[in-house]
Design an enzyme around this catalytic site. Structure first.
Site, PDB file in Angstrom:
ATOM      1  N   SER A  83       3.741  -0.497  -7.012  1.00 51.92           N
ATOM      2  CA  SER A  83       2.763   0.170  -7.880  1.00 51.92           C
ATOM      3  C   SER A  83       3.237   1.598  -8.123  1.00 51.92           C
ATOM      4  O   SER A  83       3.671   1.948  -9.214  1.00 51.92           O
ATOM      5  CB  SER A  83       1.375   0.145  -7.250  1.00 51.92           C
ATOM      6  OG  SER A  83       0.860  -1.172  -7.275  1.00 51.92           O
ATOM      7  N   GLY A  85       5.415   3.200  -5.720  1.00 54.70           N
ATOM      8  CA  GLY A  85       6.733   3.358  -5.098  1.00 54.70           C
ATOM      9  C   GLY A  85       6.798   4.362  -3.958  1.00 54.70           C
ATOM     10  O   GLY A  85       7.885   4.806  -3.586  1.00 54.70           O
ATOM     11  N   VAL A 155      -2.155   3.815  -6.910  1.00 56.09           N
ATOM     12  CA  VAL A 155      -3.423   3.247  -6.446  1.00 56.09           C
ATOM     13  C   VAL A 155      -3.171   1.920  -5.708  1.00 56.09           C
ATOM     14  O   VAL A 155      -3.793   1.635  -4.682  1.00 56.09           O
ATOM     15  CB  VAL A 155      -4.357   3.052  -7.666  1.00 56.09           C
ATOM     16  CG1 VAL A 155      -5.511   2.134  -7.335  1.00 56.09           C
ATOM     17  CG2 VAL A 155      -4.867   4.406  -8.146  1.00 56.09           C
ATOM     18  N   TYR A 462       1.672   5.146   6.367  1.00 58.57           N
ATOM     19  CA  TYR A 462       2.832   5.957   6.756  1.00 58.57           C
ATOM     20  C   TYR A 462       3.846   4.999   7.381  1.00 58.57           C
ATOM     21  O   TYR A 462       4.217   5.109   8.544  1.00 58.57           O
ATOM     22  CB  TYR A 462       2.444   7.062   7.734  1.00 58.57           C
ATOM     23  CG  TYR A 462       1.448   8.073   7.212  1.00 58.57           C
ATOM     24  CD1 TYR A 462       1.228   8.229   5.846  1.00 58.57           C
ATOM     25  CD2 TYR A 462       0.734   8.899   8.070  1.00 58.57           C
ATOM     26  CE1 TYR A 462       0.317   9.165   5.363  1.00 58.57           C
ATOM     27  CE2 TYR A 462      -0.172   9.843   7.596  1.00 58.57           C
ATOM     28  CZ  TYR A 462      -0.377   9.960   6.238  1.00 58.57           C
ATOM     29  OH  TYR A 462      -1.277  10.899   5.772  1.00 58.57           O
TER      30      TYR A 462
HETATM   31  P1  FDA Z   1       4.348   1.275  -3.253  1.00 65.19           P
HETATM   32  O1  FDA Z   1       4.381   0.795  -4.630  1.00 65.19           O
HETATM   33  O2  FDA Z   1       5.646   1.662  -2.615  1.00 65.19           O
HETATM   34  O3  FDA Z   1       3.578   0.235  -2.344  1.00 65.19           O
HETATM   35  C1  FDA Z   1       3.373   0.401  -0.965  1.00 65.19           C
HETATM   36  C2  FDA Z   1       3.202  -0.966  -0.306  1.00 65.19           C
HETATM   37  O4  FDA Z   1       2.130  -1.669  -0.932  1.00 65.19           O
HETATM   38  C3  FDA Z   1       4.423  -1.863  -0.468  1.00 65.19           C
HETATM   39  O5  FDA Z   1       4.491  -2.721   0.645  1.00 65.19           O
HETATM   40  C4  FDA Z   1       4.108  -2.658  -1.715  1.00 65.19           C
HETATM   41  O6  FDA Z   1       4.807  -3.884  -1.807  1.00 65.19           O
HETATM   42  C5  FDA Z   1       2.616  -2.855  -1.582  1.00 65.19           C
HETATM   43  N1  FDA Z   1       1.974  -2.923  -2.889  1.00 65.19           N
HETATM   44  C6  FDA Z   1       2.040  -1.990  -3.864  1.00 65.19           C
HETATM   45  N2  FDA Z   1       1.313  -2.372  -4.918  1.00 65.19           N
HETATM   46  C7  FDA Z   1       0.788  -3.575  -4.611  1.00 65.19           C
HETATM   47  C8  FDA Z   1      -0.040  -4.480  -5.321  1.00 65.19           C
HETATM   48  N3  FDA Z   1      -0.450  -4.202  -6.547  1.00 65.19           N
HETATM   49  N4  FDA Z   1      -0.378  -5.641  -4.732  1.00 65.19           N
HETATM   50  C9  FDA Z   1       0.061  -5.940  -3.476  1.00 65.19           C
HETATM   51  N5  FDA Z   1       0.844  -5.110  -2.755  1.00 65.19           N
HETATM   52  C10 FDA Z   1       1.208  -3.931  -3.316  1.00 65.19           C
HETATM   53  N6  FDA Z   1      -1.334   8.381   2.231  1.00 65.19           N
HETATM   54  C11 FDA Z   1      -2.597   8.807   2.517  1.00 65.19           C
HETATM   55  O7  FDA Z   1      -3.386   8.053   3.084  1.00 65.19           O
HETATM   56  N7  FDA Z   1      -3.006  10.057   2.156  1.00 65.19           N
HETATM   57  C12 FDA Z   1      -2.190  10.936   1.501  1.00 65.19           C
HETATM   58  O8  FDA Z   1      -2.592  12.045   1.187  1.00 65.19           O
HETATM   59  C13 FDA Z   1      -0.855  10.499   1.204  1.00 65.19           C
HETATM   60  N8  FDA Z   1       0.028  11.322   0.561  1.00 65.19           N
HETATM   61  C14 FDA Z   1       1.305  10.892   0.276  1.00 65.19           C
HETATM   62  C15 FDA Z   1       2.212  11.746  -0.365  1.00 65.19           C
HETATM   63  C16 FDA Z   1       3.503  11.315  -0.633  1.00 65.19           C
HETATM   64  C17 FDA Z   1       4.457  12.238  -1.343  1.00 65.19           C
HETATM   65  C18 FDA Z   1       3.928  10.032  -0.229  1.00 65.19           C
HETATM   66  C19 FDA Z   1       5.337   9.576  -0.473  1.00 65.19           C
HETATM   67  C20 FDA Z   1       3.025   9.175   0.382  1.00 65.19           C
HETATM   68  C21 FDA Z   1       1.721   9.596   0.665  1.00 65.19           C
HETATM   69  N9  FDA Z   1       0.809   8.760   1.310  1.00 65.19           N
HETATM   70  C22 FDA Z   1      -0.466   9.208   1.582  1.00 65.19           C
HETATM   71  C23 FDA Z   1       1.209   7.409   1.700  1.00 65.19           C
HETATM   72  C24 FDA Z   1       0.796   6.403   0.636  1.00 65.19           C
HETATM   73  O9  FDA Z   1      -0.595   6.188   0.732  1.00 65.19           O
HETATM   74  C25 FDA Z   1       1.507   5.061   0.854  1.00 65.19           C
HETATM   75  O10 FDA Z   1       2.887   5.237   0.787  1.00 65.19           O
HETATM   76  C26 FDA Z   1       1.049   4.021  -0.173  1.00 65.19           C
HETATM   77  O11 FDA Z   1       1.370   2.740   0.286  1.00 65.19           O
HETATM   78  C27 FDA Z   1       1.682   4.272  -1.514  1.00 65.19           C
HETATM   79  O12 FDA Z   1       1.229   3.383  -2.484  1.00 65.19           O
HETATM   80  P2  FDA Z   1       2.171   3.154  -3.774  1.00 65.19           P
HETATM   81  O13 FDA Z   1       1.509   2.172  -4.641  1.00 65.19           O
HETATM   82  O14 FDA Z   1       2.554   4.483  -4.341  1.00 65.19           O
HETATM   83  O15 FDA Z   1       3.462   2.605  -3.083  1.00 65.19           O
END
Ligand code: FDA
Length: 521
Positions: A83, A85, A155, A462
């Site tokens: 989503s 990354g 999200v 994390y």
């Molecule tokens: P990404 O796309 O990488 O997905 C994360 C995981 O979820 C993966 O295993 C993926 O396969 C799975 N996934 C994603 N989308 C999916 C979907 N639609 N259906 C099923 N599985 C799915 N956390 C927090 O609690 N508070 C905070 O303030 C922050 N701040 C923060 C800042 C920065 C710079 C980073 C790099 C990270 C954070 N985080 C955080 C951590 C963040 O909540 C965590 O990395 C999330 O998983 C990110 O979601 P994404 O969709 O961006 O990631």
């Protein structure tokens, strides 16, 4: 090679049979493959020792996601879902066990806020937190959503893994404020809360989405915040008495008025250049601790509360700024956002992501003795690394929700969550990477006496592969996976494995730390 070509072609043909337009589909030979692949790579470190996708597919509508699942199932091609990354170990865009198809959901990013009638919003997973906050603020300056600080976080991953932020002591996690979910499951069907049943709905709030299917959208409950909130950041170095202050802070921050959130950020300041001699390094370096806070109310009330509960900080009116909640989002988003217009919240990309990092997490269930802080801060000043540590207070609403109400188990009994970070680095180099990672691993080991035990808990969002991973690709049993599963989910891990057994018995949705299926006899 021939095998890869075969897979690609069959996958392309299968998507085509499901009426998916070919311009949404990229192989390493496509000119735009790298553009789309790197558009949501937030950490380059995982690229050093893992596979990149055989195919990148960017669904434009929900049916395309169904097609992707059906094709992957019929051709036995593993899937990774991305989503935003931000996965710390890159599990959404790399794999250590072989080739896969990347389903990148960045085009599924619509947000429908209904403030007037239902105080809810439907948000598709490809939207970022910044886009969600911005859309909510466009409808009302007193409506908000309690989730993380970084606007580019997706999200999709964030909400399913918990989602902690500056308002969690008052409103709980993002996942505590979810009313409905739409997800494509292994059969290719789209189900919602009513049709998926309460077990899967329970699992998707804190258990992460990646083990269960591809989440399409969440219906979230908006929360009411005051017209004005107050923020402050007071920073002190060791020489200015920071150690004594943090010792006092840890005794109150988890039990103060739940409208008040004071976190601490530890960083090394001063000279750490390798060109300087040893003597220079030790004399110039110190630790700065910042007390970084959001109060859901006005400054004059905050000053009274602080005088009562944390007078040692000597908070003054000049340290505080009153603002709308949405402006506080920019304030906490970090240096890159301060002074920027609100529209910067909707940008997906930040140049800082073109680098690498390693993070780890812990929970504290008891206060650290004063001598412990001295030891930790001395260790923090070790040469060769510019580490950071962020400690978030728990308590308040987090204590009011039971460990089993959702899959997110870290509730009452935890005082703080701690987040260890290395500095980011730009070299795509294994030796450089190992140097930073080793430092963090040693620091984590050093922290053992101070943190939660049996299990030593960790926060799923994390993500940390050091705590255990599947190295065989789909071979890990429930018993082996308990190594990491019980650290992320504690006593909820077994129920999660049963839910997995129900909804994905063939373990189609899997990664290095996914939940294996368990079947009742
Ligand atoms: P990404 O796309 O990488 O997905 C994360 C995981 O979820 C993966 O295993 C993926 O396969 C799975 N996934 C994603 N989308 C999916 C979907 N639609 N259906 C099923 N599985 C799915 N956390 C927090 O609690 N508070 C905070 O303030 C922050 N701040 C923060 C800042 C920065 C710079 C980073 C790099 C990270 C954070 N985080 C955080 C951590 C963040 O909540 C965590 O990395 C999330 O998983 C990110 O979601 P994404 O969709 O961006 O990631």
């Amino acid at each position: 090679d021939q095998y890869k070509k075969l897979d690609e072609n069959s996958y392309r043909q299968c998507l085509c049979n499901h009426s998916v337009p070919s311009h949404l589909y990229f192989t390493p030979q496509s000119p735009s493959y790298n553009y789309f692949f790197f558009s949501s790579v937030r950490n380059r470190r995982p690229l050093l020792n893992s596979f990149k996708p055989l195919v990148i597919f960017l669904p434009a509508v929900e049916n395309h996601v169904q097609a992707a699942v059906l094709c992957s199932r019929s051709l036995s091609i593993p899937i990774r879902t991305r989503s935003g990354g931000h996965d710390y170990e890159g599990l959404s865009y790399t794999s250590t066990s072989g080739q896969f198809v990347l389903i990148d959901l960045q085009f599924l990013s619509s947000i429908n806020v209904d403030y007037k009638n239902s105080r809810t919003a439907w948000v598709q997973v490809g939207a970022t937190l910044g886009q969600l906050y911005h859309a909510i603020a466009n409808q009302s300056s007193t409506a908000a959503f309690p989730a993380g600080l970084c606007p580019t976080v997706g999200v999709g991953g964030h909400v399913s893994g918990g989602g902690f932020g500056m308002m969690s002591r008052y409103f709980g996690l993002a996942s505590d404020n979810v009313e409905d979910i739409r997800i494509v499951v292994a059969s290719g069907e789209i189900v919602d809360r009513q049709s998926m049943g309460e077990d899967l709905f329970w699992a998707l709030r804190g258990g992460g989405g990646a083990s269960f299917g591809i989440i399409l959208a969440y219906k979230v409950r908006l929360v009411e915040v005051p017209n004005k909130v107050t923020v402050f950041t007071v920073s002190k170095t060791l020489e200015e008495g920071a150690t004594k202050l943090v010792d006092e802070w840890q005794r109150i921050a988890h039990k103060v008025d739940k409208r008040l959130f004071i976190r601490t950020l530890f960083k090394v300041v001063g000279n750490d250049s390798d060109e300087h001699d040893d003597q220079n390094k030790t004399t110039n370096r110190t630790v700065q601790i910042s007390f970084n806070s959001l109060f859901l109310g006005e400054m004059k009330e905050l000053l009274l509360i602080m005088e009562d509960c944390f007078p040692e900080l000597q908070l003054k009116a000049e340290d505080c700024i009153e603002m709308r909640w949405i402006d506080s989002v920019l304030y906490f988003a970090g240096k890159g956002y301060q002074g920027k217009p609100l529209s910067s919240l909707v940008e997906r990309y930040s140049p800082v992501y073109n680098s690498s990092f390693k993070h780890k997490s812990d929970f504290f269930t008891k206060a650290i003795p004063s001598e412990g802080w001295n030891r930790i801060l001395r260790r923090f000043l070790e040469k060769g690394e510019q580490p950071m540590m962020i400690i978030d207070p728990w308590g308040g609403r987090m204590d009011e929700i039971s460990e089993t109400e959702t899959a997110f188990p870290h509730r009452k009994g935890n005082l703080y969550n701690v987040h260890y970070l290395t500095q980011r680095w730009v070299e795509d180099d294994v030796a450089v990477s190992m140097k930073h990672v080793d430092w963090l691993r040693r620091f984590y080991k050093f922290m053992t006496p101070y943190v939660s035990k049996n299990p030593r808990a960790a926060y799923l969002n994390y993500r940390d592969l050091d705590i255990g991973m599947d190295v065989m690709g789909n071979k890990t049993s429930y018993w082996e996976a308990r190594r990491w599963g019980e650290r992320y989910y504690k006593g909820n891990f077994k129920r999660l494995a049963y839910v997995k057994g129900e909804v994905d018995p063939n373990n189609m949705f899997r990664n290095e730390q996914s939940i294996p299926p368990l079947f009742s006899s």
